[in-house]
Design a protein around this motif. Structure first.
Motif, PDB file in Angstrom:
ATOM      1  N   ARG A   4      67.440  50.880  66.619  1.00  0.00           N
ATOM      2  CA  ARG A   4      67.390  52.176  67.308  1.00  0.00           C
ATOM      3  C   ARG A   4      68.617  52.359  68.197  1.00  0.00           C
ATOM      4  O   ARG A   4      69.246  51.387  68.626  1.00  0.00           O
ATOM      5  CB  ARG A   4      66.098  52.326  68.128  1.00  0.00           C
ATOM      6  N   LEU A   5      68.904  53.638  68.454  1.00  0.00           N
ATOM      7  CA  LEU A   5      70.109  53.984  69.199  1.00  0.00           C
ATOM      8  C   LEU A   5      70.072  53.477  70.642  1.00  0.00           C
ATOM      9  O   LEU A   5      71.094  53.021  71.168  1.00  0.00           O
ATOM     10  CB  LEU A   5      70.284  55.505  69.164  1.00  0.00           C
ATOM     11  N   SER A   6      68.890  53.531  71.279  1.00  0.00           N
ATOM     12  CA  SER A   6      68.803  53.084  72.682  1.00  0.00           C
ATOM     13  C   SER A   6      69.155  51.600  72.785  1.00  0.00           C
ATOM     14  O   SER A   6      69.781  51.168  73.754  1.00  0.00           O
ATOM     15  CB  SER A   6      67.409  53.344  73.242  1.00  0.00           C
ATOM     16  N   LEU A   7      68.788  50.831  71.767  1.00  0.00           N
ATOM     17  CA  LEU A   7      69.113  49.408  71.760  1.00  0.00           C
ATOM     18  C   LEU A   7      70.619  49.212  71.543  1.00  0.00           C
ATOM     19  O   LEU A   7      71.251  48.388  72.213  1.00  0.00           O
ATOM     20  CB  LEU A   7      68.298  48.691  70.670  1.00  0.00           C
ATOM     21  N   ALA A   8      71.187  49.986  70.647  1.00  0.00           N
ATOM     22  CA  ALA A   8      72.632  49.902  70.395  1.00  0.00           C
ATOM     23  C   ALA A   8      73.420  50.213  71.669  1.00  0.00           C
ATOM     24  O   ALA A   8      74.379  49.524  72.018  1.00  0.00           O
ATOM     25  CB  ALA A   8      73.032  50.871  69.281  1.00  0.00           C
ATOM     26  N   LYS A   9      72.970  51.257  72.380  1.00  0.00           N
ATOM     27  CA  LYS A   9      73.637  51.649  73.634  1.00  0.00           C
ATOM     28  C   LYS A   9      73.636  50.519  74.638  1.00  0.00           C
ATOM     29  O   LYS A   9      74.632  50.236  75.300  1.00  0.00           O
ATOM     30  CB  LYS A   9      72.881  52.833  74.269  1.00  0.00           C
TER      31      LYS A   9
END
Ligand SMILES: *Cc1c(COP(=O)(O)O)cnc(C)c1O
Length: 224
Positions: free
Chosen positions: A100-105
């Motif tokens: 997920r994007l929040s984890l990538a961020k």
């Protein structure tokens, strides 16, 4: 049985699976999954020559890290809560569960150098499994371009726990197909050359279908 003896059997099985599929066994890396076992057993694995160790919780990784430090390379293989990233980020070489994007961020923000990540894909569509659906993978990887501390080295999946070999092959093949599609995009931040698939029950099938990292707990270091 000692870890070194089990590792010997597994190496033989890897060799056989590589021979039957025309692959080079140097391309298959074994991640010893130590999540069920003691620090002593993890040390035994390192002494037996295993250079990749995998954990799925931050506590387990940190307690083993205290003793083994950077002797092995650490793989984070479980679903990763965003708030836990800061605890493990300077200790792991690989994260297998980017989904997920929040984890990538958060990984991008906390890391001080690029981290090798696998995007986790739920190819079987089982509700219990984490990961993106096959259709979500390409757009997700497209959205990672500005996160310069994320390097998508490949894709990861957990196959269903089943003896249905044709079904397992279908799952692994699907992951390989998506990996090749991403690889063909030639994205500098997503070389996507690797496939993390295969566990104690299905690693030989996974190798025949192209696995480059197999994650083995029970059959290698045990589960108690
Ligand atoms: C526990 C675990 C493994 C290892 O499972 P075994 O069946 O004991 O080999 C591999 N991958 C992930 C993501 C795991 O959580």
């Amino acid at each position: 049985m000692k870890v070194s003896e089990k590792f010997k059997i597994i190496r033989k099985n890897i060799k056989n699976a590589c021979e039957s599929s025309g692959r080079n066994s140097d391309d298959v890396h074994v991640v010893a999954v130590t999540k069920y076992v003691s620090i002593e057993r993890a040390e035994e694995a390192v002494e037996a020559g295993l250079i990749h160790l995998g954990e799925n919780r931050d506590e387990g990784l940190l307690s083993k890290w205290d003793v083994l430090q950077d002797k092995p390379q650490w793989h984070f293989i479980g679903s990763l809560q965003t708030r836990k990233v800061k605890n493990i980020i300077d200790k792991v070489s690989y994260i297998h569960s980017l989904d997920r994007l929040s984890l990538a961020k958060e990984i991008h923000k906390r890391a001080d150098k690029p981290v090798s990540c696998f995007v986790q894909v739920n190819v079987s569509g089982e509700d219990s499994k984490h990961g993106l659906s096959p259709q979500e993978v390409k757009p997700f990887i497209g959205s990672l371009k500005d996160f310069t501390n994320i390097k998508v080295i490949g894709l990861m999946t957990m196959a269903p726990h089943t003896d249905d070999e044709p079904f397992l092959r279908t799952c692994f093949r699907q992951l390989k197909t998506i990996q090749e599609e991403i690889n063909a995009l030639n994205l500098p931040y997503a070389p996507c050359t690797e496939l993390s698939m295969g566990m104690s029950n299905d690693y030989m099938i996974a190798i025949e279908e192209g696995a480059t990292f197999i994650r083995i707990g029970t059959a290698l270091v045990g589960n108690d």
